[in-house]
Design a protein around this motif. Structure first.
Motif, PDB file in Angstrom:
ATOM      1  N   VAL A  99       0.954  -1.710   0.133  1.00 12.16           N
ATOM      2  CA  VAL A  99       0.083  -0.034  -0.226  1.00 12.16           C
ATOM      3  C   VAL A  99       0.535   1.103  -0.103  1.00 12.16           C
ATOM      4  N   ARG A 100       1.104   2.271  -0.927  1.00 11.18           N
ATOM      5  CA  ARG A 100       1.861   3.210  -1.599  1.00 11.18           C
ATOM      6  C   ARG A 100       0.819   4.488  -1.349  1.00 11.18           C
ATOM      7  N   ALA A 101      -0.039   4.616  -0.783  1.00  8.94           N
ATOM      8  CA  ALA A 101      -0.851   5.573  -0.681  1.00  8.94           C
ATOM      9  C   ALA A 101      -3.038   5.245   0.075  1.00  8.94           C
ATOM     10  N   ALA A 102      -2.682   5.644   0.983  1.00 16.03           N
ATOM     11  CA  ALA A 102      -4.442   5.558   1.579  1.00 16.03           C
ATOM     12  C   ALA A 102      -5.094   6.839   2.399  1.00 16.03           C
ATOM     13  N   ASP A 103      -5.444   7.507   1.123  1.00 14.58           N
ATOM     14  CA  ASP A 103      -5.859   8.530   2.296  1.00 14.58           C
ATOM     15  C   ASP A 103      -7.525   9.284   1.222  1.00 14.58           C
ATOM     16  N   LEU A 104      -7.952  11.080   2.041  1.00 12.47           N
ATOM     17  CA  LEU A 104      -9.060  11.150   1.404  1.00 12.47           C
ATOM     18  C   LEU A 104      -8.556  12.402   0.524  1.00 12.47           C
ATOM     19  N   SER A 121     -14.590  17.973  -4.558  1.00  4.93           N
ATOM     20  CA  SER A 121     -14.915  17.210  -3.520  1.00  4.93           C
ATOM     21  C   SER A 121     -14.003  15.911  -2.432  1.00  4.93           C
ATOM     22  N   GLU A 122     -14.272  15.386  -1.697  1.00  4.94           N
ATOM     23  CA  GLU A 122     -13.462  13.936  -0.791  1.00  4.94           C
ATOM     24  C   GLU A 122     -13.867  13.010  -1.279  1.00  4.94           C
ATOM     25  N   VAL A 123     -12.469  12.086  -1.889  1.00  6.00           N
ATOM     26  CA  VAL A 123     -13.036  11.292  -3.233  1.00  6.00           C
ATOM     27  C   VAL A 123     -11.752  10.071  -1.646  1.00  6.00           C
ATOM     28  N   VAL A 124     -12.126   8.783  -1.417  1.00  6.81           N
ATOM     29  CA  VAL A 124     -10.545   7.898  -1.356  1.00  6.81           C
ATOM     30  C   VAL A 124      -9.696   7.627  -1.655  1.00  6.81           C
ATOM     31  N   TYR A 125      -8.616   8.063  -1.918  1.00 11.95           N
ATOM     32  CA  TYR A 125      -7.635   7.043  -3.175  1.00 11.95           C
ATOM     33  C   TYR A 125      -6.832   6.150  -2.518  1.00 11.95           C
ATOM     34  N   LEU A 126      -6.535   5.508  -3.453  1.00 12.64           N
ATOM     35  CA  LEU A 126      -5.448   4.038  -3.214  1.00 12.64           C
ATOM     36  C   LEU A 126      -4.470   3.860  -3.904  1.00 12.64           C
ATOM     37  N   GLU A 127      -3.431   3.657  -3.499  1.00 10.47           N
ATOM     38  CA  GLU A 127      -2.590   2.955  -4.251  1.00 10.47           C
ATOM     39  C   GLU A 127      -1.189   2.250  -4.128  1.00 10.47           C
ATOM     40  N   ARG A 131       1.250  -7.896  -6.206  1.00 10.59           N
ATOM     41  CA  ARG A 131       2.374  -8.684  -6.445  1.00 10.59           C
ATOM     42  C   ARG A 131       1.885 -10.064  -6.439  1.00 10.59           C
ATOM     43  N   LEU A 132       2.498 -10.557  -7.256  1.00  9.91           N
ATOM     44  CA  LEU A 132       1.845 -12.838  -7.664  1.00  9.91           C
ATOM     45  C   LEU A 132       3.048 -13.237  -6.783  1.00  9.91           C
ATOM     46  N   ASP A 133       2.913 -13.480  -5.996  1.00 14.46           N
ATOM     47  CA  ASP A 133       3.704 -14.545  -5.230  1.00 14.46           C
ATOM     48  C   ASP A 133       5.564 -13.732  -5.048  1.00 14.46           C
ATOM     49  N   GLY A 134       5.217 -12.560  -4.649  1.00 15.43           N
ATOM     50  CA  GLY A 134       6.150 -11.768  -4.163  1.00 15.43           C
ATOM     51  C   GLY A 134       6.997 -10.451  -5.834  1.00 15.43           C
ATOM     52  N   VAL A 135       6.550 -11.356  -6.711  1.00 19.03           N
ATOM     53  CA  VAL A 135       7.232 -10.391  -8.243  1.00 19.03           C
ATOM     54  C   VAL A 135       6.371  -9.590  -8.591  1.00 19.03           C
ATOM     55  N   PRO A 136       6.460  -8.211  -8.834  1.00 25.04           N
ATOM     56  CA  PRO A 136       5.543  -6.975  -8.950  1.00 25.04           C
ATOM     57  C   PRO A 136       4.669  -7.312  -9.903  1.00 25.04           C
ATOM     58  N   LEU A 137       3.337  -7.501 -10.205  1.00 26.38           N
ATOM     59  CA  LEU A 137       2.518  -7.776 -11.114  1.00 26.38           C
ATOM     60  C   LEU A 137       2.255  -6.192 -11.519  1.00 26.38           C
ATOM     61  N   SER A 138       1.061  -4.985 -10.298  1.00 24.06           N
ATOM     62  CA  SER A 138       0.734  -4.545 -11.495  1.00 24.06           C
ATOM     63  C   SER A 138       0.622  -2.826 -10.196  1.00 24.06           C
ATOM     64  N   LEU A 139       0.266  -1.814 -11.088  1.00 24.12           N
ATOM     65  CA  LEU A 139       0.365  -0.733  -9.899  1.00 24.12           C
ATOM     66  C   LEU A 139      -0.632  -0.341 -10.583  1.00 24.12           C
ATOM     67  N   ASP A 140      -1.872   0.024  -9.545  1.00 27.27           N
ATOM     68  CA  ASP A 140      -3.172   0.526  -9.207  1.00 27.27           C
ATOM     69  C   ASP A 140      -2.799   1.469  -8.545  1.00 27.27           C
ATOM     70  N   LEU A 141      -3.899   2.424  -9.293  1.00 24.37           N
ATOM     71  CA  LEU A 141      -4.530   3.709  -8.263  1.00 24.37           C
ATOM     72  C   LEU A 141      -6.029   3.080  -8.762  1.00 24.37           C
ATOM     73  N   THR A 142      -6.675   4.129  -7.533  1.00 23.40           N
ATOM     74  CA  THR A 142      -8.166   3.996  -7.329  1.00 23.40           C
ATOM     75  C   THR A 142      -8.750   4.777  -6.423  1.00 23.40           C
ATOM     76  N   TYR A 143      -9.958   5.058  -7.070  1.00 26.46           N
ATOM     77  CA  TYR A 143     -10.433   6.625  -6.204  1.00 26.46           C
ATOM     78  C   TYR A 143     -11.528   5.273  -6.087  1.00 26.46           C
ATOM     79  N   LEU A 144     -12.219   5.976  -4.589  1.00 29.86           N
ATOM     80  CA  LEU A 144     -13.587   5.264  -4.196  1.00 29.86           C
ATOM     81  C   LEU A 144     -14.563   6.522  -3.890  1.00 29.86           C
TER      82      LEU A 144
END
Length: 238
Positions: A99-104, A121-127, A131-144
């Motif tokens: 978890v690289r970021a988790a905030d409003l 207006s405020e939204v929740v941001y997750l970055e 990883r799959l078995d420790g190997v980097p697989l994807s970088l996800d930037l999410t707004y909720l």
């Protein structure tokens, strides 16, 4: 009347590489060069050029005294069902999240428009680096939506899929998602995070997920390693 255009050896090698790729992705052992020339009625130089294409994609290696071996592994990701990454890949290993970021945060205009909330207006941001078995697989930037995202902040974002947590905390079922997929090259920063070379092939998803009643809930920008995932779906003509 059938016609045959002038084709180069590289054209034939590309065609052969496409035919061999499914065997490689299924971790099947490839026949020796001599057998491939017979099976595909190809010249030895064409076979070698086709294998070089697969080698350059990181899928095979040519080992002295051993021959051609499969070294690259891609995992199938279906596009015909809405599911979290851990659900999709549970047969292949354990998915964890850095978890690289988790905030409003204030909603950028495009995010506010897609989620149907007032701009800034405020939204929740997750970055998350996934990883799959420790190997980097994807970088996800999410707004909720804030009423959906805030409860997630108290849960295990490192070990759980967001989709499962949304349904668990909201008591509502997700229904469908609109998704755009495009290919792009990794910029230097993304390459460092995903442990690939700058310029490496990535798949970029833009996915807007809705509840079953049609309300938007989750907007994601996802960069997936092109050397680790392959997209699969069944398309009906109905």
């Amino acid at each position: 009347m059938p016609t045959t255009s002038r084709r180069t050896r590289s054209d034939a090698a590309r065609q052969l590489a496409d035919l061999l790729r499914r065997q490689v992705l299924a971790d099947e052992t490839l026949p020796c060069e001599e057998d491939l020339t017979v099976e595909f009625s190809a010249t030895r130089n064409t076979v070698r050029e086709a294998l070089a294409l697969l080698r350059d994609d990181g899928l095979i290696a040519r080992l002295p005294g051993v021959g051609t071996v499969v070294v690259g592994h891609k995992y199938p990701h279906g596009l015909n069902r809405l599911a979290g990454l851990a659900e999709v890949l549970r047969e292949h290993g354990e998915v964890t999240n850095d978890v690289r970021a988790a905030d409003l945060v204030p909603a950028p205009a495009v995010v506010a428009h897609r989620l149907g909330v007032p701009e800034r207006s405020e939204v929740v941001y997750l970055e998350r680096l996934r990883r799959l078995d420790g190997v980097p697989l994807s970088l996800d930037l999410t707004y909720l939506l804030p009423e959906i995202g805030k409860p997630l902040l108290a849960h295990d974002l490192a070990g759980r899929d967001v989709f499962a947590l949304i349904e668990e905390t909201s008591g509502q079922r997700l229904g469908y998602a609109d998704i755009d997929v495009e290919a792009l090259n990794a910029d230097a920063e993304t390459a460092a995070v995903l442990d690939v070379q700058p310029g490496a092939a990535l798949l970029r998803w833009e996915r807007l997920t809705h509840f079953a009643d049609g309300r938007p809930v989750d907007l994601e920008y996802i960069r997936l390693r092109g050397d680790r995932l392959t997209m699969r779906a069944r398309l009906d003509r109905s």
